[in-house]
Scaffold this motif. Structure first.
Motif, PDB file in Angstrom:
ATOM      1  N   MET A   1      19.094 -25.170   1.192  1.00 46.95           N
ATOM      2  CA  MET A   1      19.312 -24.030   0.451  1.00 46.95           C
ATOM      3  C   MET A   1      18.080 -23.223   0.433  1.00 46.95           C
ATOM      4  SD  MET A   1      19.821 -23.572  -3.884  1.00 46.95           S
ATOM      5  CE  MET A   1      21.047 -24.932  -3.674  1.00 46.95           C
ATOM      6  N   ASN A   2      18.344 -22.064   1.140  1.00 46.23           N
ATOM      7  CA  ASN A   2      17.163 -21.060   1.301  1.00 46.23           C
ATOM      8  C   ASN A   2      16.825 -20.222   0.030  1.00 46.23           C
ATOM      9  OD1 ASN A   2      17.049 -21.735   4.186  1.00 46.23           O
ATOM     10  ND2 ASN A   2      18.465 -20.111   4.762  1.00 46.23           N
ATOM     11  N   TYR A   3      15.495 -20.293  -0.161  1.00 45.99           N
ATOM     12  CA  TYR A   3      15.111 -19.191  -1.089  1.00 45.99           C
ATOM     13  C   TYR A   3      13.841 -18.341  -0.881  1.00 45.99           C
ATOM     14  CZ  TYR A   3      10.851 -22.279  -2.207  1.00 45.99           C
ATOM     15  OH  TYR A   3       9.637 -22.826  -1.997  1.00 45.99           O
TER      16      TYR A   3
ATOM     17  N   GLN B   1      19.806 -14.211   5.236  1.00 44.43           N
ATOM     18  CA  GLN B   1      20.572 -14.760   4.177  1.00 44.43           C
ATOM     19  C   GLN B   1      19.811 -15.696   3.313  1.00 44.43           C
ATOM     20  OE1 GLN B   1      23.859 -14.569   4.020  1.00 44.43           O
ATOM     21  NE2 GLN B   1      23.509 -16.036   2.213  1.00 44.43           N
TER      22      GLN B   1
ATOM     23  N   ASP C   1      19.985 -17.967  -0.424  1.00 44.22           N
ATOM     24  CA  ASP C   1      20.809 -18.613  -1.424  1.00 44.22           C
ATOM     25  C   ASP C   1      20.409 -18.636  -2.738  1.00 44.22           C
ATOM     26  OD1 ASP C   1      22.674 -19.779   0.746  1.00 44.22           O
ATOM     27  OD2 ASP C   1      20.926 -20.759   1.316  1.00 44.22           O
ATOM     28  N   LEU C   2      19.109 -18.201  -3.224  1.00 45.23           N
ATOM     29  CA  LEU C   2      18.170 -18.355  -4.412  1.00 45.23           C
ATOM     30  C   LEU C   2      17.244 -17.460  -4.468  1.00 45.23           C
ATOM     31  CD1 LEU C   2      17.877 -19.805  -7.134  1.00 45.23           C
ATOM     32  CD2 LEU C   2      16.709 -21.643  -5.670  1.00 45.23           C
TER      33      LEU C   2
ATOM     34  N   PRO D   1      22.461 -13.240  -4.754  1.00 49.20           N
ATOM     35  CA  PRO D   1      22.493 -14.674  -4.562  1.00 49.20           C
ATOM     36  C   PRO D   1      22.321 -15.551  -5.871  1.00 49.20           C
ATOM     37  CG  PRO D   1      20.290 -13.829  -3.690  1.00 49.20           C
ATOM     38  CD  PRO D   1      21.457 -12.797  -4.134  1.00 49.20           C
TER      39      PRO D   1
ATOM     40  N   LYS E   1      26.150 -23.756  -8.036  1.00 56.07           N
ATOM     41  CA  LYS E   1      26.708 -23.681  -6.415  1.00 56.07           C
ATOM     42  C   LYS E   1      27.725 -24.648  -6.226  1.00 56.07           C
ATOM     43  CE  LYS E   1      24.527 -24.347  -1.881  1.00 56.07           C
ATOM     44  NZ  LYS E   1      24.752 -22.998  -1.636  1.00 56.07           N
TER      45      LYS E   1
ATOM     46  N   SER F   1      31.554 -23.691  -4.907  1.00 55.72           N
ATOM     47  CA  SER F   1      32.213 -24.248  -3.867  1.00 55.72           C
ATOM     48  C   SER F   1      33.470 -24.813  -3.997  1.00 55.72           C
ATOM     49  CB  SER F   1      31.047 -25.027  -3.038  1.00 55.72           C
ATOM     50  OG  SER F   1      31.006 -26.423  -3.640  1.00 55.72           O
TER      51      SER F   1
END
Length: 231
Positions: free
Chosen positions: A1-3, A46, A48-49, A72, A116, A120
């Protein structure tokens, strides 16, 4: 998860990074020290958080959040407790009051994972949308609905109630997702739990919007948006 971290205080970045380093699925991809930099970063990357501070120069955190059409996941990190209600109206995952412990950070992380996972698991309920109509997948059938037949939408747990001219539908989807799909020139979010067809508005009195037979509340964090778009 990219933050990413959006905070004007360098020490806040260090604390969050140290906590996040203990969690293998969190990857830091950016440090932004004001909301303007964050907007530029999100246009190219991009994410995610976001760990988001509120009191920042140029553009405050919640005002920045309102500019995002499809934000996000958000965890607010603030030294001020008075913005909590307004933050939850904007559907943040959690509100961390500075200074916060690693244990409290873990609780926020658990909430992020839960949101999350729920997202999904959702089936594709919005099958197709056009400028004049939308196809929505129900439990047993797919409904073709003209947008001008939708009077307003109400969040109902993990569902949304669509109030039409002659019926009501219950759709397994979030109101935030409808906000990204329905045309912005026809619909407006007015509350954490409500979105209305602008054409259905009869009058606005104080903190309430009057439709034909119902009255919808205006959320504190949505007042500025409504004033800018409708007045």
């Amino acid at each position: 998860m990219n933050y990413i971290i959006v905070d004007d205080e360098p020490i806040a970045h260090t604390i969050i990074e140290d906590h996040a380093a203990s969690l293998s699925d969190l990857t830091l991809v950016g440090n932004c020290y004001n909301a303007i930099d964050a907007i530029a970063f999100l246009q190219k990357n991009q994410v995610d958080l976001i760990f988001l501070d509120i009191e920042m120069p140029k553009l405050k955190g919640l005002d920045f959040l309102r500019t995002l059409t499809n934000p996000p996941l958000i965890v607010v990190t603030s030294a001020y407790s008075e913005f909590a209600v307004e933050s939850y109206e904007l559907e943040v995952c959690d509100y961390l009051l500075k200074p916060f412990s690693f244990e409290r950070f873990l609780k926020a992380y658990a909430k992020v994972i839960k949101v999350k996972e729920q997202s999904s698991k959702k089936s594709k309920t919005i099958v197709e949308a056009s400028p004049t109509s939308i196809f929505l997948k129900g439990d047993k059938e797919t409904h073709h609905i003209r947008l001008d037949q939708i009077k307003y939408l109400e969040s109902y747990g993990s569902y949304v109630k669509l109030y039409l001219q002659n019926e009501r539908l219950l759709i397994h989807e979030s109101i935030s997702h409808f906000e990204t799909v329905l045309p912005v020139d026809q619909f407006i979010r007015v509350h954490r739990s409500f979105m209305v067809n602008i054409a259905s508005i009869k009058s606005i009195v104080g903190n309430q919007i009057k439709l034909d037979e119902v009255t919808v509340p205006i959320g504190q964090s949505y007042k500025a948006i409504i004033k800018k778009r409708l007045f």
